[in-house]
Structures are given as C-alpha cells and as structure tokens.
Design a protein around this motif. Structure first.
Motif, PDB file in Angstrom:
ATOM      1  N   VAL A 179       0.842  -1.202   0.000  1.00  0.00           N
ATOM      2  CA  VAL A 179       0.000   0.000   0.000  1.00  0.00           C
ATOM      3  C   VAL A 179       0.881   1.257   0.000  1.00  0.00           C
ATOM      4  N   GLU A 180       0.353   2.317  -0.594  1.00  0.00           N
ATOM      5  CA  GLU A 180       1.157   3.519  -0.845  1.00  0.00           C
ATOM      6  C   GLU A 180       1.772   4.101   0.426  1.00  0.00           C
ATOM      7  N   LYS A 181       1.010   4.115   1.511  1.00  0.00           N
ATOM      8  CA  LYS A 181       1.511   4.753   2.735  1.00  0.00           C
ATOM      9  C   LYS A 181       2.700   4.003   3.340  1.00  0.00           C
ATOM     10  N   ASN A 182       2.879   2.732   2.949  1.00  0.00           N
ATOM     11  CA  ASN A 182       3.977   1.936   3.501  1.00  0.00           C
ATOM     12  C   ASN A 182       5.160   1.791   2.546  1.00  0.00           C
ATOM     13  N   LEU A 183       5.091   2.468   1.391  1.00  0.00           N
ATOM     14  CA  LEU A 183       6.197   2.419   0.444  1.00  0.00           C
ATOM     15  C   LEU A 183       7.382   3.262   0.957  1.00  0.00           C
ATOM     16  N   PRO A 184       8.583   3.021   0.442  1.00  0.00           N
ATOM     17  CA  PRO A 184       9.739   3.830   0.853  1.00  0.00           C
ATOM     18  C   PRO A 184       9.477   5.315   0.591  1.00  0.00           C
ATOM     19  N   LYS A 185       9.925   6.135   1.507  1.00  0.00           N
ATOM     20  CA  LYS A 185       9.779   7.583   1.341  1.00  0.00           C
ATOM     21  C   LYS A 185      10.918   8.121   0.467  1.00  0.00           C
ATOM     22  N   ALA A 186      10.718   9.289  -0.081  1.00  0.00           N
ATOM     23  CA  ALA A 186      11.717   9.901  -0.962  1.00  0.00           C
ATOM     24  C   ALA A 186      13.084   9.964  -0.282  1.00  0.00           C
ATOM     25  N   LYS A 187      14.113   9.660  -1.061  1.00  0.00           N
ATOM     26  CA  LYS A 187      15.511   9.680  -0.627  1.00  0.00           C
ATOM     27  C   LYS A 187      15.875   8.558   0.347  1.00  0.00           C
ATOM     28  N   THR A 188      14.925   7.641   0.574  1.00  0.00           N
ATOM     29  CA  THR A 188      15.228   6.483   1.424  1.00  0.00           C
ATOM     30  C   THR A 188      16.185   5.555   0.678  1.00  0.00           C
ATOM     31  N   THR A 189      17.190   5.052   1.368  1.00  0.00           N
ATOM     32  CA  THR A 189      18.111   4.085   0.756  1.00  0.00           C
ATOM     33  C   THR A 189      17.963   2.699   1.365  1.00  0.00           C
ATOM     34  N   ASN A 190      17.387   2.624   2.573  1.00  0.00           N
ATOM     35  CA  ASN A 190      17.149   1.333   3.225  1.00  0.00           C
ATOM     36  C   ASN A 190      15.701   1.282   3.696  1.00  0.00           C
ATOM     37  N   TRP A 191      15.045   0.163   3.439  1.00  0.00           N
ATOM     38  CA  TRP A 191      13.605   0.071   3.721  1.00  0.00           C
ATOM     39  C   TRP A 191      13.241  -1.357   4.096  1.00  0.00           C
ATOM     40  N   THR A 192      12.372  -1.502   5.096  1.00  0.00           N
ATOM     41  CA  THR A 192      11.807  -2.805   5.480  1.00  0.00           C
ATOM     42  C   THR A 192      10.290  -2.684   5.472  1.00  0.00           C
ATOM     43  N   SER A 193       9.620  -3.626   4.853  1.00  0.00           N
ATOM     44  CA  SER A 193       8.168  -3.529   4.699  1.00  0.00           C
ATOM     45  C   SER A 193       7.444  -3.723   6.027  1.00  0.00           C
ATOM     46  N   LYS A 194       6.392  -2.943   6.193  1.00  0.00           N
ATOM     47  CA  LYS A 194       5.468  -3.169   7.307  1.00  0.00           C
ATOM     48  C   LYS A 194       4.436  -4.231   6.913  1.00  0.00           C
ATOM     49  N   ASP A 195       4.109  -4.243   5.629  1.00  0.00           N
ATOM     50  CA  ASP A 195       3.121  -5.201   5.116  1.00  0.00           C
ATOM     51  C   ASP A 195       3.723  -6.599   5.015  1.00  0.00           C
ATOM     52  N   GLU A 196       2.919  -7.582   5.383  1.00  0.00           N
ATOM     53  CA  GLU A 196       3.292  -8.976   5.153  1.00  0.00           C
ATOM     54  C   GLU A 196       2.600  -9.443   3.882  1.00  0.00           C
ATOM     55  N   VAL A 197       3.318 -10.189   3.061  1.00  0.00           N
ATOM     56  CA  VAL A 197       2.759 -10.682   1.805  1.00  0.00           C
ATOM     57  C   VAL A 197       2.965 -12.192   1.714  1.00  0.00           C
ATOM     58  N   PRO A 198       2.147 -12.890   0.916  1.00  0.00           N
ATOM     59  CA  PRO A 198       2.345 -14.332   0.723  1.00  0.00           C
ATOM     60  C   PRO A 198       3.697 -14.618   0.070  1.00  0.00           C
ATOM     61  N   PRO A 199       4.243 -15.816   0.284  1.00  0.00           N
ATOM     62  CA  PRO A 199       5.558 -16.151  -0.274  1.00  0.00           C
ATOM     63  C   PRO A 199       5.662 -15.952  -1.782  1.00  0.00           C
ATOM     64  N   LEU A 200       4.612 -16.292  -2.528  1.00  0.00           N
ATOM     65  CA  LEU A 200       4.660 -16.154  -3.977  1.00  0.00           C
ATOM     66  C   LEU A 200       4.825 -14.688  -4.375  1.00  0.00           C
ATOM     67  N   ILE A 201       4.113 -13.794  -3.703  1.00  0.00           N
ATOM     68  CA  ILE A 201       4.231 -12.370  -4.002  1.00  0.00           C
ATOM     69  C   ILE A 201       5.613 -11.863  -3.602  1.00  0.00           C
ATOM     70  N   ALA A 202       6.114 -12.321  -2.470  1.00  0.00           N
ATOM     71  CA  ALA A 202       7.455 -11.916  -2.040  1.00  0.00           C
ATOM     72  C   ALA A 202       8.495 -12.323  -3.077  1.00  0.00           C
ATOM     73  N   ARG A 203       8.393 -13.546  -3.594  1.00  0.00           N
ATOM     74  CA  ARG A 203       9.327 -14.022  -4.614  1.00  0.00           C
ATOM     75  C   ARG A 203       9.191 -13.212  -5.905  1.00  0.00           C
ATOM     76  N   TYR A 204       7.954 -12.865  -6.260  1.00  0.00           N
ATOM     77  CA  TYR A 204       7.707 -12.106  -7.493  1.00  0.00           C
ATOM     78  C   TYR A 204       8.313 -10.710  -7.393  1.00  0.00           C
ATOM     79  N   LEU A 205       8.105 -10.046  -6.266  1.00  0.00           N
ATOM     80  CA  LEU A 205       8.676  -8.712  -6.081  1.00  0.00           C
ATOM     81  C   LEU A 205      10.200  -8.781  -6.008  1.00  0.00           C
TER      82      LEU A 205
END
Length: 353
Positions: free
Chosen positions: A312-338
């Motif tokens: 979701v947009e609010k949890n995407l990396p913010k501008a100028k971010t170089t390191n990011w960890t997702s707050k959202d949990e996703v299924p393994p297939l989606i994680a592999r796809y991304l």
C-alpha cells in the motif's frame, strides 16, 4: 446404429464452451462444466450416426476433444478424481500464468491469483486426470495433481491453540508434534484423520492442513566432492551450474539448490542425489507471511513502482530512502515475485520472515 458421443477432455476449449452447450442443449451450465472437467464423460447416448457426427463437429470446433462410440465399442469412463496445483520455476511469469489460468478456469484473474496465493496453491479440485493433462498443455506453470484421498497431510497447529487441543490432536494421531518458530507440526497424516481433525478444529482456526503432494519445499546442497565426476555431472547437467564455478560453490556451502519445488519432485531429487552420495537436505517453511527488506536503493522510482504492485502507498519507501523494510506482510509467492523484479534494478533486496 446407436452412437454415444464422449467428451474425452476439455482440450483447447474455454469454460465459455459450457455456456454455448448449455444454451443449445437447454442443460444447466454447471452440469456441462462438470462434464468438461470430469471428462471422459458421456454427452449423448443412443443417437443416430448423423446426429453424432454433427455433435462431434460442433464440439471439436469449440476446442473439445471428443469421440464417437458405437454399441459394439467398449466404453471405459472410469476416472480418478484429483486435485490440481501449480508452481512456477520462473516467478516472473506470474502475470502470464494468471492470465492462462483465468482463461482455463473461466474466472477473473484476481480470483485466480487468490487461489495461487494459498499454500499449497490448489486451483482445481475433484476433476479428472484428463483435465490436468489439458492444463499442462495450456500453461507455463508446473502442474501437479493427485488423488487427495490417497495423499498424506501435514497438520500445522497454531501456537495460539490451547495446550489441551494440542494434546488431544497428538492423542488422536498417536504421535508427538514437533515445534517450529511458527507452529506445532505433525506430518504424514492419513486423509481420514486429516478430515476428522479439520471438522473438529477448523472453526477456531487452530489448525492448517497441507497436502504433502502439493507442498512446496527447498532443496539445500550441503556437500559434494569437486573431484567426483558423478557429482560434477549432476550439478552441471541437472542443476545447470557452470563447471568452472563448482569450486566456488563448494566454498560457499550450504546453498539453495532449488526453492519452491513440489515436495514429491524434491523427494525424487533427493533420492537421485543419495544414489550418487551427493549430500542434500529438504527444508520446509511453515511461515506463509513474508516481509521484504531493500537496502542500497539507488533508483528510487523503479523500486517504489515495483513494490507498489502489492504494498500500500503509505507503507512504500519515502523519498531519498536508501534502506527500507516492509510493514506489510505478503504471501511467499508475491514476495518471490517482487524480489525477482527488484533484483533487476540497482538495490539489494531480500525476503525476511
């Protein structure tokens, strides 16, 4: 002479053919779909040759695999009803496979994706082997099928389940569960016992059942002999490793040999490895919610565009971010796809539990 028109397989037809037949024959569409997915099945009995031939011509134009039998022919309609799951060697093919399955199943791509995100990703149940074989020809995914009544199951007992529930399940199965970070686990359960426990405990979400014939696992390479020609040939010819990197691979052991591999295929692979004394192990992951971590982000726009497909947009990396960890949990297939997409841009992505 009396003739019988047999649907041998759904062939190249789409589920839309069922509506055409339903309208033409004044038969409920659900019944026609059952005939298609449970083929071989009888569509017409005791019709004259001309009617049978016209029916065959029409059905063939719709893409169905059909045949005509006479009274003298032996007709064998016995078929084993099976469940079908799919897996992907190349996870980047997910959109294409989703479209292919949508056409085959006659439902929206979003509905197909929901089926594929289940663990394991069973997309059709209680259909015939002919349907599985037809699907194999029409998708870029790996198609796995088995008779669920002949399969064995893994039961995952929630860490939040009451201790009395865990002990009760162990008593029924006459075995002790082993503990992982995510659940208590008992493997190799019969179909009858799995259904008994499902009826008793699924209402409060205390358990999850996994059909082991459709389960996805990881094969780890633990050790091999660089000078052993059988080992080298296996890794080069079966796995696809360049011969010149084998020494570097040996230094890096243990490594992932295959991931998200069908368990039955993985067990056959382990047996082949054991026959040449190549040391491999099978790993099972029961955490079906993953997070992504991305570091050294250089192309911010591309990274956020990739992640934005499922984050979701609010949890995407913010501008100028170089390191990011997702707050959202996703299924393994989606994680592999991304992950596969992120690996194509300038950053260091990884999947974390």
């Amino acid at each position: 002479m009396e003739n019988t028109v047999i649907i041998n397989s759904i062939g190249n037809a789409t589920p839309g053919a069922s509506k055409v037949l339903s309208d033409a024959l004044k038969i409920p569409q659900d019944y026609i779909l059952k005939l298609l997915y449970n083929a071989p099945s009888v569509l017409f009995q005791k019709v004259d040759e001309d009617t049978a031939q016209k029916a065959e011509d029409t059905l063939t134009k719709l893409g169905l695999d059909v045949s005509i039998c006479t009274a003298e022919d032996e007709i064998d309609l016995k078929t084993e009803l099976i469940d079908i799951s799919v897996s992907l060697n190349n996870v980047l093919l997910l959109p294409k496979v989703t479209e292919q399955l949508s056409e085959f199943l006659g439902c929206k791509q979003s509905e197909v994706l929901t089926l594929m995100l289940n663990e394991p990703s069973i997309v059709l149940g209680n259909v015939s082997v002919a349907t599985a074989k037809a699907l194999q020809k029409r998708t870029d995914a790996n198609v796995h099928f088995s008779n669920p009544r002949k399969d064995v199951y893994t039961i995952l007992i929630s860490k939040e389940a009451e201790n009395t529930q865990l002990r009760s399940i162990e008593k029924v199965l006459k075995t002790r569960a082993y503990e992982t970070a995510d659940a208590y686990v008992i493997e190799d359960i019969s179909y009858d016992n799995s259904q008994l426990l499902w009826r008793q405990y699924q209402s409060n979400k205390a358990i999850k059942l996994i059909n082991q014939s459709h389960q996805l696992v990881t094969v780890m390479l633990q050790d091999f002999d660089v000078t052993n020609e059988a080992h080298a040939n296996f890794l080069v010819e079966k796995v696809g490793m360049p011969r010149e990197i084998l020494e570097d691979v040996h230094v890096a052991l243990p490594i992932v040999l295959f991931e998200s591999l069908n368990r039955k295929d993985a067990e056959a692979l382990l047996a082949d490895c054991a026959s040449i004394e190549l040391t491999t192990t099978l790993e099972k992951d029961f955490n079906f919610k993953k997070k992504l971590q991305v570091s050294a982000i250089e192309d911010f726009e591309k990274v956020t565009k990739i992640l934005g497909q499922f984050i979701v947009e609010k949890n995407l990396p913010k501008a100028k971010t170089t390191n990011w960890t997702s707050k959202d949990e996703v299924p393994p297939l989606i994680a592999r796809y991304l992950l596969a997409q992120l690996e194509q841009v300038t950053c260091n992505p990884e999947i974390i539990n």
